[in-house]
Write a protein that holds these residues in place. Sequence first.
Motif, short mmCIF file in Angstrom:
data_model
loop_
_atom_site.label_atom_id
_atom_site.label_comp_id
_atom_site.label_asym_id
_atom_site.label_seq_id
_atom_site.Cartn_x
_atom_site.Cartn_y
_atom_site.Cartn_z
N PRO A 28 -27.17 45.04 -15.66
CA PRO A 28 -27.57 43.63 -15.60
C PRO A 28 -27.38 42.92 -16.93
O PRO A 28 -27.52 43.53 -17.99
N PRO A 29 -27.07 41.62 -16.88
CA PRO A 29 -26.93 40.85 -18.13
C PRO A 29 -28.25 40.91 -18.90
O PRO A 29 -29.32 40.85 -18.29
N HIS A 30 -28.15 41.02 -20.22
CA HIS A 30 -29.39 41.05 -21.01
C HIS A 30 -29.90 39.65 -21.28
O HIS A 30 -31.03 39.46 -21.70
N ASN A 31 -29.03 38.64 -21.03
CA ASN A 31 -29.41 37.23 -21.28
C ASN A 31 -28.45 36.40 -20.44
O ASN A 31 -27.23 36.52 -20.59
N LYS A 32 -28.99 35.56 -19.55
CA LYS A 32 -28.13 34.80 -18.64
C LYS A 32 -27.16 33.88 -19.36
O LYS A 32 -26.15 33.48 -18.81
N ARG A 33 -27.50 33.53 -20.61
CA ARG A 33 -26.62 32.64 -21.35
C ARG A 33 -25.74 33.38 -22.35
O ARG A 33 -25.09 32.75 -23.20
N CYS A 34 -25.73 34.72 -22.28
CA CYS A 34 -24.90 35.47 -23.22
C CYS A 34 -23.42 35.15 -23.01
O CYS A 34 -22.92 35.16 -21.88
N PHE A 35 -22.70 34.91 -24.09
CA PHE A 35 -21.27 34.60 -24.01
C PHE A 35 -20.49 35.74 -23.35
O PHE A 35 -19.50 35.52 -22.66
N GLY A 36 -20.94 36.97 -23.58
CA GLY A 36 -20.19 38.10 -23.04
C GLY A 36 -20.50 38.40 -21.58
O GLY A 36 -19.59 38.62 -20.78
N CYS A 37 -21.79 38.43 -21.24
CA CYS A 37 -22.16 38.91 -19.90
C CYS A 37 -22.97 37.92 -19.07
O CYS A 37 -23.29 38.21 -17.92
N GLY A 38 -23.33 36.77 -19.63
CA GLY A 38 -24.25 35.87 -18.93
C GLY A 38 -23.58 35.05 -17.83
O GLY A 38 -22.58 34.39 -18.08
N PRO A 39 -24.16 35.06 -16.64
CA PRO A 39 -23.58 34.25 -15.56
C PRO A 39 -23.71 32.75 -15.82
O PRO A 39 -22.93 31.96 -15.28
N ASP A 40 -24.68 32.33 -16.66
CA ASP A 40 -24.88 30.91 -16.92
C ASP A 40 -24.14 30.41 -18.16
O ASP A 40 -24.28 29.25 -18.53
N ALA A 41 -23.37 31.28 -18.79
CA ALA A 41 -22.58 30.84 -19.95
C ALA A 41 -21.28 30.26 -19.41
O ALA A 41 -20.35 31.00 -19.05
N MET A 42 -21.22 28.93 -19.36
CA MET A 42 -20.11 28.26 -18.67
C MET A 42 -18.74 28.69 -19.20
O MET A 42 -17.80 28.86 -18.45
N GLN A 43 -18.64 28.83 -20.52
CA GLN A 43 -17.34 29.17 -21.12
C GLN A 43 -17.23 30.65 -21.43
O GLN A 43 -16.32 31.06 -22.16
N GLY A 44 -18.13 31.46 -20.88
CA GLY A 44 -18.21 32.86 -21.30
C GLY A 44 -17.20 33.77 -20.64
O GLY A 44 -16.35 33.36 -19.85
N LEU A 45 -17.34 35.04 -20.96
CA LEU A 45 -16.43 36.07 -20.44
C LEU A 45 -16.86 36.60 -19.08
O LEU A 45 -16.05 37.15 -18.34
N HIS A 46 -18.16 36.47 -18.79
CA HIS A 46 -18.71 36.92 -17.50
C HIS A 46 -18.38 38.39 -17.21
O HIS A 46 -18.03 38.75 -16.08
N LEU A 47 -18.50 39.21 -18.23
CA LEU A 47 -18.19 40.63 -18.05
C LEU A 47 -19.20 41.29 -17.14
O LEU A 47 -20.41 41.09 -17.29
N GLN A 48 -18.69 42.10 -16.26
CA GLN A 48 -19.56 42.90 -15.40
C GLN A 48 -19.20 44.36 -15.68
O GLN A 48 -18.16 44.86 -15.23
N ALA A 49 -20.08 45.04 -16.39
CA ALA A 49 -19.83 46.43 -16.77
C ALA A 49 -20.46 47.36 -15.75
O ALA A 49 -21.65 47.24 -15.44
N ILE A 50 -19.66 48.26 -15.23
CA ILE A 50 -20.14 49.23 -14.24
C ILE A 50 -20.59 50.48 -15.00
O ILE A 50 -19.79 51.07 -15.76
N ALA A 51 -21.82 50.87 -14.76
CA ALA A 51 -22.33 52.07 -15.43
C ALA A 51 -21.61 53.31 -14.92
O ALA A 51 -21.40 53.47 -13.71
N GLY A 52 -21.23 54.18 -15.87
CA GLY A 52 -20.62 55.45 -15.51
C GLY A 52 -21.58 56.60 -15.75
O GLY A 52 -22.77 56.40 -15.98
N GLU A 53 -21.04 57.80 -15.69
CA GLU A 53 -21.84 59.00 -15.97
C GLU A 53 -22.26 58.97 -17.44
O GLU A 53 -21.51 58.49 -18.30
#
Length: 170
Positions: A28-53
């Motif tokens: 899950p994003p650690h902050n909705k406005r994070c430039f890297g992972c936040g869904p609410d960061a309009m200009q962001g990267l919107h990274l979705q990292a899948i957890a592995g082993e």
Amino acid sequence: MKTTFVVPDDLEPARRADDATAVGDVIPPHNKRCFGCGPDAMQGLHLQAIAGEGLTATAVLEVERRFAGGPGVIHGGILASAFDEMMGLTNMLMGTIAVTAVLDVDYAAPIQVGTSLRMDARVLGLRGRKVYSEVVAYDAATPGDPLAGGHGLFVVVDPVDHFTRANARP
Ligand SMILES: CCCCCCCC/C=C\CCCCCCCC(=O)SCCNC(=O)CCNC(=O)[C@H](O)C(C)(C)COP(=O)(O)OP(=O)(O)OC[C@H]1O[C@@H](n2cnc3c(N)ncnc32)[C@H](O)[C@@H]1OP(=O)(O)O
């Protein structure tokens, strides 16, 4: 890869938290406005990292035209941001919050706009509060030699204390 980043050879092992994101789920994003992972960061990267082993995670960054630096290729700072975020999210599988102290990027080859960039990150180990992590990036469509790699030295913080002080105006 030609990095000069020094990873100590006597790292302490890092451990996956019992309540960490399940393997195969999106961290899950650690902050909705994070430039890297936040869904609410309009200009962001919107990274979705899948957890592995263990302490690993994978994501794909679609290299959009808005991420260009040189003509037709990714901006170096955007790649650095993606790497920082990938390692930061992967570190969260330990159940701690660690902020970046040092970020090292090996730009091994130009990465074209339109590339689906697969990034594989993992925690290498600990030294007290210091967390050493790495990330390697490939063209998802034609896997082969890595296009880029990164290392980070992160420092575990108390998030409430750290961000309260960080936001305080003198
Ligand atoms: C209001 C409430 C909110 C609560 C909820 C919040 C939830 C949020 C969740 C999640 C957020 C994060 C998720 C990851 C996001 C991606 C990561 C980022 O982009 S983070 C942004 C960029 N980074 C910074 O802004 C750090 C700025 N720097 C600092 O704050 C300090 O310098 C810090 C914390 C890194 C270190 O400060 P010290 O005072 O705590 O600790 P010292 O003693 O200086 O360092 C500890 C060890 O690290 C080494 N160290 C520190 N900096 C180093 C450096 N540049 N090079 C080499 N070693 C370094 C030191 O030598 C020391 O090592 P020895 O223990 O003595 O062996």
